[in-house]
Design an enzyme around this catalytic site. Sequence first.
Site, PDB file in Angstrom:
ATOM      1  N   GLN A   1      -7.474   0.457   3.918  1.00 24.58           N
ATOM      2  CA  GLN A   1      -8.374  -0.210   4.898  1.00 24.58           C
ATOM      3  C   GLN A   1      -9.823  -0.437   4.742  1.00 24.58           C
ATOM      4  OE1 GLN A   1      -7.560  -1.549   8.037  1.00 24.58           O
ATOM      5  NE2 GLN A   1      -5.301  -0.501   7.891  1.00 24.58           N
TER       6      GLN A   1
ATOM      7  N   CYS B   1       6.090   6.227  20.418  1.00 25.22           N
ATOM      8  CA  CYS B   1       6.873   6.503  21.355  1.00 25.22           C
ATOM      9  C   CYS B   1       8.185   7.464  20.783  1.00 25.22           C
ATOM     10  CB  CYS B   1       7.522   5.406  22.048  1.00 25.22           C
ATOM     11  SG  CYS B   1       8.500   5.102  23.313  1.00 25.22           S
TER      12      CYS B   1
ATOM     13  N   ASN C   1      -7.338   4.246   9.262  1.00 29.93           N
ATOM     14  CA  ASN C   1      -7.086   3.201   9.786  1.00 29.93           C
ATOM     15  C   ASN C   1      -7.156   3.234  11.328  1.00 29.93           C
ATOM     16  OD1 ASN C   1      -4.889   5.251   8.825  1.00 29.93           O
ATOM     17  ND2 ASN C   1      -3.531   4.128  10.225  1.00 29.93           N
TER      18      ASN C   1
ATOM     19  N   SER D   1      -3.910  -3.033  -0.643  1.00 23.47           N
ATOM     20  CA  SER D   1      -2.853  -3.896  -0.099  1.00 23.47           C
ATOM     21  C   SER D   1      -3.272  -5.255   0.277  1.00 23.47           C
ATOM     22  CB  SER D   1      -2.214  -3.237   1.186  1.00 23.47           C
ATOM     23  OG  SER D   1      -1.329  -3.906   1.592  1.00 23.47           O
TER      24      SER D   1
ATOM     25  N   GLY E   1       0.644  -1.169   0.012  1.00 19.24           N
ATOM     26  CA  GLY E   1       0.008   0.001   0.064  1.00 19.24           C
ATOM     27  C   GLY E   1       0.788   1.226   0.083  1.00 19.24           C
ATOM     28  N   THR E   2       1.976   1.170   0.777  1.00 21.99           N
ATOM     29  CA  THR E   2       2.819   2.436   0.854  1.00 21.99           C
ATOM     30  C   THR E   2       3.388   2.698  -0.458  1.00 21.99           C
ATOM     31  OG1 THR E   2       3.420   1.893   3.019  1.00 21.99           O
ATOM     32  CG2 THR E   2       5.066   3.147   1.845  1.00 21.99           C
TER      33      THR E   2
ATOM     34  N   THR F   1      10.867  -7.481 -11.407  1.00 26.65           N
ATOM     35  CA  THR F   1      10.039  -8.629 -11.499  1.00 26.65           C
ATOM     36  C   THR F   1       9.071  -8.815 -10.716  1.00 26.65           C
ATOM     37  OG1 THR F   1      12.110  -9.897 -12.554  1.00 26.65           O
ATOM     38  CG2 THR F   1      10.354 -11.234 -11.604  1.00 26.65           C
TER      39      THR F   1
ATOM     40  N   HIS G   1      -1.953  -7.714   2.324  1.00 27.85           N
ATOM     41  CA  HIS G   1      -1.942  -8.243   3.589  1.00 27.85           C
ATOM     42  C   HIS G   1      -3.156  -7.635   4.673  1.00 27.85           C
ATOM     43  CE1 HIS G   1       0.312  -5.024   6.301  1.00 27.85           C
ATOM     44  NE2 HIS G   1       0.316  -4.521   5.178  1.00 27.85           N
TER      45      HIS G   1
HETATM   46  C1  LIG Z   1      -4.836   3.377   5.355  1.00 30.66           C
HETATM   47  C2  LIG Z   1      -3.530   2.676   5.026  1.00 30.66           C
HETATM   48  N1  LIG Z   1      -2.790   3.267   3.894  1.00 30.66           N
HETATM   49  C3  LIG Z   1      -1.403   2.537   3.641  1.00 30.66           C
HETATM   50  C4  LIG Z   1      -0.936   1.482   4.420  1.00 30.66           C
HETATM   51  C5  LIG Z   1       0.386   0.869   4.039  1.00 30.66           C
HETATM   52  O1  LIG Z   1       0.167  -0.284   3.551  1.00 30.66           O
HETATM   53  P1  LIG Z   1       1.418  -1.408   3.447  1.00 30.66           P
HETATM   54  O2  LIG Z   1       1.320  -1.865   4.881  1.00 30.66           O
HETATM   55  O3  LIG Z   1       1.016  -2.337   2.454  1.00 30.66           O
HETATM   56  O4  LIG Z   1       2.536  -0.584   3.238  1.00 30.66           O
HETATM   57  C6  LIG Z   1      -1.819   1.105   5.589  1.00 30.66           C
HETATM   58  C7  LIG Z   1      -1.118   0.019   6.553  1.00 30.66           C
HETATM   59  O5  LIG Z   1      -1.587   0.083   7.615  1.00 30.66           O
HETATM   60  C8  LIG Z   1      -2.871   1.911   5.899  1.00 30.66           C
HETATM   61  O6  LIG Z   1      -3.658   1.496   7.135  1.00 30.66           O
END
Ligand SMILES: Cc1ncc(COP(=O)(O)O)c(C=O)c1O
Length: 393
Positions: free
Chosen positions: A179, A325, A151, A199, A71-72, A237, A201
């Site tokens: 999410q 933290c 999230n 994403s 997702g990132t 790849t 996972h």
């Molecule tokens: C709203 C949101 N965007 C992006 C991400 C990032 O996804 P990834 O963990 O696949 O990089 C998360 C992960 O917690 C998320 O909650």
Amino acid sequence: MRKIYFDNNATTPVHPEVRKAIEPFLSDQFGNPSSIHWAGRDVRKGIEDARQEIASFFGSQPLEVVFTSSGTESDNLAIKGIAYRQGNAGKHIITSQVEHPAVMNACRFLETQGFRVTYVPVNRYGIVEPDTVREALNRETILVSIMYANNETGSVMAIPEIGTIARDAGVIMHTDAVQAAGKIPIDFGQLPVDMLTFSGHKVNALKGAGGLIVRKGIEIEAMSHGGHQERGRRGGTENVVGIIAMGKSFKRLGTGMADEVAEVLRLRTKFEKGLFARIPELVLNGHPTRRLPNTVNISFRFVEGEAMLLNLDMMGIACSSGSACTSGSLEPSPILLVMGADPTDAQGALRFSLGWGNTDADVEYAIDAVETVVSKLRALSPLYPSTKEAKAR
Ligand SMILES: Cc1ncc(COP(=O)(O)O)c(C=O)c1O
């Protein structure tokens, strides 16, 4: 020790059907999907089938799906990909104050590259008011990026309305649906949105695979230059196993999502009601109803979230606190603070996110455990008795 997993917004367990679907790709289906011989062709078919499944789940066209590592990465590709491709047309981006760091930090980086970013506020439920986006638009705006659902709180944004505002202004719209995907219905075909992040996972597939849906006709600059993979939009790849896993997950959700969501919502409602009925001085963070069906974020007054988290962990319950933290001191969640939460309430916040595999027994055990931990910690809190006494007077 009994183990209860209530942290599905962090990541999810791999579904057995997903595990089964990836097995061949861990053994005899090993080819490079870019190779034209038999070994490559088999794997290419697996990837294209997954692309088809994912497109059909989201209501997009298969060629609009770009596979990435997360997702990132998808958020970075959307935001920087537009900034670098469309930067000549303007240098202003609109996002919100409650985005995931993947969006927030991509925007902050672009600020160092000459872009100007407006971070629109949220209301007390953590929801962006569409008018704030309308008011932030200017002639320089090239992109609006607002998450589908948050999230930490699960609050669901008004993406159709915000997308319409962006579209009417001729501005590209991206939404981070990491999410929301698989928890609430999303129809990319009908949404006034140009790019959407998901994403693997978070939907019972694997870590290290994600995707960006890019509407046909929208041009983005690649962030990873290399081979011609993903039609030149993302060289490298492919993570074959991760992609096959996502394809299987979204295929499952395509037919089973309504039932799965109804069950998770039933369990979350039972959990939430149980906590509010049995423990005094709780505050719900986020919207009471416009919220992801699996998420509940609660401030437990007079206790520290982190202390609760550790005590619950010792009882086998995995959940999450939004606090970070920083140099040894616990900072309350910035998301709750921009929603206007009292800083001490924000410090006592915990997020419980349910998911596939949770049961009534989990919920009942967790209610008892949370009640026990809160009573124990409040008994140690110098503030709690005095407040109770003050109230009694
Ligand atoms: C709203 C949101 N965007 C992006 C991400 C990032 O996804 P990834 O963990 O696949 O990089 C998360 C992960 O917690 C998320 O909650």
